[in-house]
Design a protein around this motif. Sequence first.
Motif, PDB file in Angstrom:
ATOM      1  N   HIS A   1      -2.650  -3.105  -3.248  1.00 16.60           N
ATOM      2  CA  HIS A   1      -4.014  -2.933  -2.750  1.00 16.60           C
ATOM      3  C   HIS A   1      -4.993  -2.729  -3.906  1.00 16.60           C
TER       4      HIS A   1
ATOM      5  N   ASP B   1      -3.747   2.340  -4.717  1.00 16.16           N
ATOM      6  CA  ASP B   1      -2.402   2.289  -4.154  1.00 16.16           C
ATOM      7  C   ASP B   1      -1.794   0.903  -4.319  1.00 16.16           C
TER       8      ASP B   1
ATOM      9  N   GLU C   1       2.653  -0.949   4.506  1.00 14.74           N
ATOM     10  CA  GLU C   1       2.282   0.421   4.132  1.00 14.74           C
ATOM     11  C   GLU C   1       3.539   1.240   3.884  1.00 14.74           C
TER      12      GLU C   1
ATOM     13  N   HIS D   1       0.842  -1.208   0.000  1.00  9.90           N
ATOM     14  CA  HIS D   1       0.000   0.000   0.000  1.00  9.90           C
ATOM     15  C   HIS D   1       0.875   1.254   0.000  1.00  9.90           C
TER      16      HIS D   1
HETATM   17 ZN   LIG Z   1      -4.107   0.555   0.775  1.00  3.58          ZN
END
Ligand SMILES: [Zn+2]
Length: 311
Positions: A182, A192, A144, A79
């Motif tokens: 994602h 993303d 992330e 992400h």
């Molecule tokens: Zn995401």
Amino acid sequence: MKRLSNLLVVIIPLVLLWACSSHPYSKTNRDHRQQAKQYSKELRQFPPRHGGDDSLHYGPIWVGTTNFNLRKPNYVVIHHTAQHSVDQTLRTFTLPRTSVSSHYVIGRNGEVYQMLNDYYRAWHGGIGKWGNNEDLNSSSIGIELDNNGYEPFSEELIESLLDLLHVLKDRHGIPTANFIGHSDIAPSRKVDPNANFPWKKLAEEGFGLWYDDIAVTPKVLGDSLKVQDQDLTRTRQLRVAKSEVMVGGSSTDSLDITINPREALRIIGYDTSDMPAAVRAFKLHFIQKDIQPVLSDDELKILYNLYQKYL
Ligand SMILES: [Zn+2]
């Protein structure tokens, strides 16, 4: 002298205690341990507690086995945070009301924050689907990346990500094709990681699949390559150079191939219930320059080349 050492015995723990409690996430860490303890307790329970399934016809005795270990993650979902700093993300992921988290957060400077054990289920995927898997949170590790959603990814961040991916792939035996984004699992909701994300570089290191360059070069067939088609569900025929689809094929010999975009995307893993969204997600990952929901002949050839790898 004795008095001084006695004093130190008292002061040092106090200083340590103060240092620990001044950590901005010390309370969250305490709560995390508490929650983990609760789950461990539940897992240790034997015989397992019935969860309202008393209607099941259980045998008269309980039998435990020692032939088990923990379930392993089998995917990595990448992400971007769409936030302005790693601090902002760490804060977001520690606020109970946000109900979002990931196993790892990587800062622009390459610092890696692990927020959860790989074996726990983080809340990073939301509603999504890849192949027939509709609960990616249960089978994946979420990473992330500190990025505002539009900017390029820093070199330090990508280097750290690659190091982390090597560790995770080795640790859990995650298949090469199962490193995804994602947007791949939630095409109609997510964009993303953004188009600056170096998917090709990742594939070169063994994380995710990529098409063969030969699939789009040489461009020997002129104008037909520029044709775009808005009808994304129609089966299309393409005349391609043999060298584009066959090892050792000549670039002057041509060949007709047939491809149905919906079937090809589905085989790769995309949820094709919303075809324009699926095409945009495919292009965000593999084309990156343009994510319009149309497929040129060149893009179709990339799709054809890729889907054969996923077959
Ligand atoms: Zn995401």
